[in-house]
Design an enzyme around this catalytic site. Structure first.
Site, mmCIF file in Angstrom:
data_model
loop_
_atom_site.group_PDB
_atom_site.id
_atom_site.type_symbol
_atom_site.label_atom_id
_atom_site.label_comp_id
_atom_site.label_asym_id
_atom_site.label_seq_id
_atom_site.Cartn_x
_atom_site.Cartn_y
_atom_site.Cartn_z
ATOM 1 N N SER A 19 3.085 20.247 -19.025
ATOM 2 C CA SER A 19 3.625 20.242 -20.376
ATOM 3 C C SER A 19 5.081 20.699 -20.351
ATOM 4 O O SER A 19 5.878 20.126 -19.606
ATOM 5 C CB SER A 19 2.759 21.131 -21.264
ATOM 6 O OG SER A 19 3.019 20.890 -22.613
ATOM 7 N N ASP A 74 -5.004 12.588 -22.950
ATOM 8 C CA ASP A 74 -3.846 13.350 -23.444
ATOM 9 C C ASP A 74 -3.029 12.460 -24.372
ATOM 10 O O ASP A 74 -2.406 11.502 -23.931
ATOM 11 C CB ASP A 74 -3.009 13.812 -22.241
ATOM 12 C CG ASP A 74 -1.830 14.698 -22.637
ATOM 13 O OD1 ASP A 74 -1.519 14.796 -23.840
ATOM 14 O OD2 ASP A 74 -1.228 15.295 -21.726
ATOM 15 N N HIS A 81 -4.697 17.137 -23.732
ATOM 16 C CA HIS A 81 -3.528 17.683 -23.040
ATOM 17 C C HIS A 81 -3.875 18.937 -22.234
ATOM 18 O O HIS A 81 -3.346 19.158 -21.147
ATOM 19 C CB HIS A 81 -2.467 18.001 -24.100
ATOM 20 C CG HIS A 81 -1.171 18.494 -23.539
ATOM 21 N ND1 HIS A 81 -0.415 17.759 -22.666
ATOM 22 C CD2 HIS A 81 -0.497 19.657 -23.735
ATOM 23 C CE1 HIS A 81 0.686 18.448 -22.354
ATOM 24 N NE2 HIS A 81 0.656 19.601 -22.976
#
Lengths: 403, 202
Positions: free
Chosen positions: A175, A340, A373
């Protein structure tokens, strides 16, 4: 506190009866494990200004070898911290990547020297908006400069210089951590032997900026935010920060994962109440996520770090994404997860295409997961196997001995 | 590591040591692994199946999940010494486009495929009136990945029209033996169960 009639008002009520600075209290409770370095020189910022003094708080695991060639920099995500492989001193919960980093794990602390740095603008020891501005003697608040992922990486490079490490064996993160990985590889290609951007992108998408803006507006709409001056005024925008976290948390999961976990199940009740209490388990869960978040995170840090992610755009900084990696000798492994939708696979594919265009050495895996995610934080066996294979393969090329 | 197929052994023999190689449709990475160990190549792979990619990366190979039909365009011209396409051409949507891309991104392309002109295939079609099923074409027509089968002669024609030169060609019979040199292409088209070509842009 009186029972509240508003569903929003109940969000942060339990942990925050007096609007006190709960993170400050937790930080004051005991000394933070790990290390701190105050940088010698002011940190030059992408915004044009500079920041001084800057302290970076970091934690390490394992031992740096004599050649200083076995260092792995783990970059944390938006609300992460430097406690990768140990319980958080603030929440007491396990380290956020305990399945990945540790003895015998893919990032093997018997073999590698692992460094994790609290990001610039953060609130767990590294200089951020809750620190005192030496010019005024008051917390920075909104007078803290807007920082970028590039600024974060520049502050980390100062630490790596200080540790006497010429080249990091690996820079890895998911991320926002993945953004830092890409930024490292683009800015300091000779200092990164291999790079693993996970669930990341070469720029923050419009949809992601939009979600961040909702979170920031929630914080700023909280009267306790006081224009960012809440620390000086002894207040805390818990409700706003909770709502920001609730919104963000949805984006870290997937529709499928939410359905599997909660469905339409009711929370501690047999039937609907025909009110705005948390009838559904999913509501109760989100409120809990929001409520506990305010005890471990600073609202202004949330504003600054989300902004840094929004500003992330390698093509803008380097002319094109390929130009950012031209001539790179770093070995890359790009990873995405099927469910995701915050950093979908096509974003990772764009990284791969840019790397292919400059003939970089790149691997790319899309892993099947329905966990959204956040899958990169969970112990997905195939993910761990792929990471182990990539890291071991690179270690062999780097000539690092097995543990 | 799985043993190399006979066509992969022939492909491997065509690759010079210390070169940069792209294996398109690299499967479980057996050929890349072999080339890395025996020829010290800087090997990369593209593989469509996720299981294949994960297996490759988990053993330290540089492999990306991707599709020969769409993803070769991302590579700059001439960055590889060899681009290998083994037993994959017949499964692509645009074999001519893929072949053109291979010749663009690498000095040499190495292509192997099952020969639909082999006498057994011809005989099976003639005698049974059904789509042939052989060792190199084991699946029934409805389950086959092979959507663009061709004969050796078809392939030679395509190369000519794409202005791609054939540096070397190896025909393999049904016992996995290399057919001797000196045979005409017509005879190779009849006797080769599969064929391997080393190709170069003219």
């Amino acid at each position: 506190m009186a029972p509240s009639s508003s569903p929003i008002a109940t969000v942060a009520a339990a942990s925050d009866p007096q609007g006190r600075d709960s993170l400050g209290a937790a930080l004051a409770d005991r000394p933070l494990p790990g290390f701190r370095l105050t940088l010698d020189a002011p940190l030059q910022l992408d915004s044009g200004g500079s920041l001084a003094p800057v302290t970076v708080a970091y934690q390490t695991y394992g031992t740096l070898n004599a050649a200083r060639s076995n260092a792995v920099l783990v970059c944390h995500a938006l609300t992460g911290d430097q406690f990768v492989a140990e319980a958080s001193p603030i929440t007491g919960k396990p380290g956020w990547w305990e399945g990945m980093v540790g003895p015998g794990l893919p990032i093997d602390t018997n073999r590698f020297f692992v460094i994790c740095v609290n990001v610039l603008g953060g609130c767990i020891g590294t200089t951020g908006p809750r620190d005192v501005d030496p010019r005024t003697g008051k917390p920075y608040g909104l007078s803290f400069p807007v920082i970028t992922v590039g600024d974060m990486v520049r502050s980390q490079r100062a630490l790596i210089d200080h540790l006497g490490i010429d080249q990091l064996f690996c820079v890895i993160g998911g991320s926002m951590g993945g953004m830092q990985v890409l930024q490292w590889a683009a800015m300091y290609p000779d200092r990164v032997f291999c790079a693993v951007p996970i669930a990341a992108a070469v720029r923050h998408s419009a949809q992601n900026i939009a979600f961040h803006e909702v979170g920031r507006q929630a914080i700023m709409a909280d009267p306790e935010w006081c224009g960012g001056d809440y620390l000086a005024q002894g207040r805390q925008p818990s409700r706003g920060l909770s709502v920001a976290r609730m919104t963000a948390h949805i984006t870290y999961l997937s529709e499928q994962a939410l359905h599997r976990k909660f469905g339409r199940n009711l929370q501690d009740r047999e039937r609907l109440t025909f009110g705005f209490d948390a009838d559904f388990q999913v509501e109760s869960y989100l409120r809990y996520q929001g409520r506990t978040f305010v005890d471990r995170f600073d609202a202004n840090s949330y504003l600054y770090i989300t902004r840094a992610m929004d500003y992330f755009d390698l093509a803008r900084d380097f002319g094109s994404v390929s130009a950012a990696f031209k001539g790179t000798r770093t070995r890359f492994c790009v990873v995405s997860f099927t469910s995701d939708w915050l950093f979908p696979t096509r974003e990772s594919r764009a990284i791969v295409q840019a790397l292919n265009a400059v003939a970089a050495n790149v691997s790319f895996v899309e892993l099947v997961s329905d966990k959204g995610h956040d899958a990169f934080l969970l112990d997905e066996p195939e993910f761990l196997a792929v990471m182990r294979g990539f890291i071991d393969g690179c270690a062999e090329h780097r000539g690092l001995a097995r543990a | 590591m799985a043993r190399l197929r006979v066509d992969q052994q022939i492909v491997a023999a065509m690759v010079e040591p210390d070169t940069r190689v792209l294996d398109v449709g690299c499967g479980d990475g057996a050929l890349l692994h072999h080339l890395g160990r025996t020829k010290r190549v800087d090997g990369r792979g593209i593989e469509l199946s996720q299981a294949g990619v994960n297996a490759c990366v988990a053993q330290g190979l540089s492999v990306v999940q991707g599709d020969a039909d769409t993803d070769l365009t991302a590579y700059p011209a001439g960055i590889f010494d060899y681009a290998i396409l083994s037993q994959t051409l017949q499964a692509t949507r645009n074999p001519d486009g893929v072949l053109r891309e291979l010749a663009r991104i690498a000095r040499f392309a190495i292509v192997s495929f099952p020969n639909f002109g082999h006498w057994r295939v011809r005989w099976a079609l003639l005698a049974t009136g059904r789509m042939p099923m052989t060792r190199t074409l084991p699946d029934p027509w409805y389950a086959s990945q092979n959507i663009h089968l061709c004969t050796v002669t078809d392939f030679l024609d395509l190369c000519r029209s794409l202005r791609i030169e054939i540096e070397r060609s190896v025909a393999i019979d049904r016992r996995g033996q290399v057919l001797g040199n000196g045979r005409t292409p017509r005879l190779a088209n009849l006797l080769a169960e599969q064929a391997v070509f080393l190709l170069r842009r003219s």
